[in-house]
Design an enzyme around this catalytic site. Structure first.
Site, PDB file in Angstrom:
ATOM      1  N   SER A 145       0.824  -1.204   0.000  1.00 56.05           N
ATOM      2  CA  SER A 145       0.000   0.000   0.000  1.00 56.05           C
ATOM      3  C   SER A 145       0.866   1.266   0.000  1.00 56.05           C
ATOM      4  CB  SER A 145      -0.968  -0.021   1.185  1.00 56.05           C
ATOM      5  OG  SER A 145      -1.889   1.032   1.114  1.00 56.05           O
ATOM      6  N   ASP A 300      -2.222   6.430  -4.187  1.00 56.55           N
ATOM      7  CA  ASP A 300      -1.062   5.763  -3.589  1.00 56.55           C
ATOM      8  C   ASP A 300      -0.597   4.614  -4.485  1.00 56.55           C
ATOM      9  OD1 ASP A 300      -3.157   4.003  -3.068  1.00 56.55           O
ATOM     10  OD2 ASP A 300      -2.465   3.475  -1.054  1.00 56.55           O
ATOM     11  N   ASP A 302      -0.711   1.403  -4.716  1.00 56.63           N
ATOM     12  CA  ASP A 302      -1.628   0.355  -5.189  1.00 56.63           C
ATOM     13  C   ASP A 302      -2.992   0.916  -5.564  1.00 56.63           C
ATOM     14  OD1 ASP A 302      -2.282   0.808  -2.488  1.00 56.63           O
ATOM     15  OD2 ASP A 302      -3.107  -1.203  -2.274  1.00 56.63           O
ATOM     16  N   ASP A 304      -5.517   2.462  -4.072  1.00 55.33           N
ATOM     17  CA  ASP A 304      -6.774   2.291  -3.338  1.00 55.33           C
ATOM     18  C   ASP A 304      -7.068   3.497  -2.442  1.00 55.33           C
ATOM     19  OD1 ASP A 304      -4.905   1.825  -1.333  1.00 55.33           O
ATOM     20  OD2 ASP A 304      -5.698  -0.137  -0.756  1.00 55.33           O
TER      21      ASP A 304
END
Length: 560
Positions: A145, A300, A302, A304
């Site tokens: 993340s 960010d 990834d 999400d």
């Protein structure tokens, strides 16, 4: 150095075929007891968030051996269940993400489980989508993340596209613990691909994901194409899907931050690639001073989470917090759905126990049932699944958490920054037609509902003893409950691990203070940190800011 730590180190050092980078690292720390202990004093914890840790050699690091071990455990769990013997796999731009994704697919293939792997990096919500798209029994996303560059992770999803529950995580953990990481034999990736045991996820799957996001729009689209944007994927996975979505919206005035456009797991411009913090958005803000857009959007690595900045009316740009955007979007979705006749009967919005109480007032105004869940978007996803099981998925209209995660539809079961880009653009275009920015919008909402000033402070406890210190601190707070914070009496107290809350047990302490002020303390589930969530509620912004500073000082005394 403990004997079992030394034994583990020696065992790893003696393994034949050890990848060169891991072997070099192990040799480089010979004789360094602290470095050896840090890598071998424990195994990476597997929980509802899967694995997450620093990349490197050892049981307490992210490497191919721990990936193989986790995947073998997952395969054993799936093969012992009635779940489909299929797994979707995605990955982001982090160091070794592509390597770990292929290792995951190869181990699954060796266990007779079909793997659908994205051919290139894609957002985490696209993985959640693929799980249900292919009718999989599970999903795996290789990502850490928004953590610093030295981290990577292994997130496991259930057949519903949600991150796994505590019960499922416990079963998979039991299967993982029975596996010797050096005994796992992956299939040859290319051979398994040729034999159909591994399959690249189709372009149609990805396009259908973007179409599903586009279908979540709530406004009439007027003015959206006129928006001027600066966008940064923070060297992550968001660029492709965000550009596809913006094209569908007709947004053509898009300037991508050049230093952060291409995938790069080193994140050279922002060591902590989290749109929640100003440093990560700094390059975008600098570009705004030249381009003068209506919006700065940052996703960010990834993709999400989504951060936003808007003109401040003084020649600069103002960052909108996660709580503020949650309030803006819930209000916008409600007013838009009511105006166009698409508000369902008995609508439901979902947020977390640490998110702003301001949304309670917004939900009440529009007759929306607001459900609060534990921190972690999987709990919001579970609420969507419950509504779907009851035959009324349409009742779900919005979910968010204060850490910049948003979702307005049941198309996936995780926070979705592609969906967030859609909603933010729609809301910005609507407010532009009223002669307002999103900054004006939240200010107007503050004047309507009161100034709910919220912030989060993190306190790090690194190293071998870090987890023990965190546990001891939480235990001391339980043994001696606080009666006052920052000079204010504690009027209400909830221990989510002991009190009846209607929610699963959780290591969270909540202190309610006069006037709606609040302090919530919880250890992070993914980092060696204790987080304090602070709320000050006053009649004006200046007083709220001053009160929040007092609460922050008090939290630092408690947790630093």
């Amino acid at each position: 150095m403990e004997e079992k730590v030394k034994q583990q180190y020696d065992r790893w050092l003696s393994q034949p075929g050890m990848p060169a980078d891991l072997a070099d690292e192990l040799n480089s720390i010979a004789g360094d007891e602290d470095a050896i202990t840090d890598r071998f004093y424990r195994e990476l914890e597997f929980g509802t968030g899967g694995l997450r840790g620093v990349i490197g050699a050892g049981t307490n690091r992210m490497n191919v051996y721990n990936i193989r071990k986790a995947t073998q455990g997952l395969a054993n769990y799936l093969n012992a269940s009635d779940l489909p013997k299929k797994v979707a796999i995605g990955y982001d731009s982090r160091i070794k993400s592509d390597v770990f994704a292929k290792e995951t697919a190869a181990v699954l293939a060796a266990n007779g489980i079909k793997a659908y792997i994205y051919p290139r990096l894609e957002p985490t919500p696209a993985l959640s989508w693929a799980v249900r798209y292919y009718g999989c029994g599970a999903g795996v996303c290789i990502t850490a993340s928004h953590n610093p560059a030295k981290y990577n992770g292994y997130k496991v999803y259930g057949a519903d596209g949600c991150q796994i529950t505590l019960e499922v995580a416990a079963k998979i953990l039991a299967a993982i613990e029975a596996v010797d990481c050096f005994a796992v034999q992956p299939a040859d990736f290319d051979a398994a691909l040729a034999e159909g045991k591994i399959e690249y996820s189709s372009e149609k799957c990805l396009d259908d994901f973007v179409d599903a996001v586009y279908a979540q729009r709530v406004g009439d689209g007027a003015g959206t194409a006129d928006l001027k944007l600066v966008y940064t994927p923070l060297n992550g996975s968001g660029l492709e899907c965000v550009k596809k979505l913006l094209a569908k919206l007709g947004v053509t005035h898009v300037t991508v931050v050049p230093e952060q456009e291409k995938p790069d797991g080193n994140f050279p411009t922002c060591p902590y690639p989290n749109p929640e913090i100003r440093e990560a958005m700094q390059k975008g803000l600098e570009l705004c001073d030249k381009v003068h857009p209506d919006l700065l959007l940052g996703t960010d690595p990834d993709c999400d989470r989504c951060g936003t900045a808007v003109p401040d009316g003084k020649g600069g740009y103002r960052l909108i917090t996660g709580n503020e955007m949650g309030v803006i979007l819930l209000d916008f979705i409600c007013r838009s759905r009511i105006a166009n006749g698409t508000m369902p009967e008995n609508p439901v919005a979902v947020t977390t126990i640490v998110s702003s109480d301001m949304v309670t007032a917004v939900a009440k105004k529009y007759g929306v049932e607001l459900r609060r869940v534990l921190t972690g978007f999987k709990y919001i996803g579970e609420q969507i699944a419950l509504l779907e099981a009851a035959g009324h998925p349409e009742r779900y209209i919005f979910g968010f958490e204060e850490s910049y995660g948003y979702l307005s539809g049941p198309h996936v079961r995780d926070k979705d920054a592609v969906n967030a880009v859609l909603l933010i653009c729609e809301a910005a275009a609507w407010y532009a037609r009223q002669g307002m920015t999103l900054g004006n919008a939240i200010d107007a909402l503050y004047w309507e509902y009161g100034f709910y000033s919220c912030t989060q402070k993190s306190f790090t406890f690194a190293g071998e003893t870090g987890m023990e210190k965190m546990a001891a601190l939480m235990q001391s707070l339980r043994r001696a409950p606080l009666h006052e914070i920052a000079g204010l009496p504690v009027e209400g107290y909830t221990d989510y691990a002991a009190d009846r809350t209607g929610l699963p047990k959780a290591n969270v302490l909540e202190y309610r203070l006069p006037g709606g002020d609040k302090v919530i303390i919880r250890p992070s589930g993914t980092e060696p940190k204790i987080k304090a969530y602070l709320t000050a509620v006053t009649a004006d912004a200046e007083t709220a800011a001053a009160q929040l500073e007092k609460l922050a000082t008090a939290a630092a005394r408690l947790l630093a």
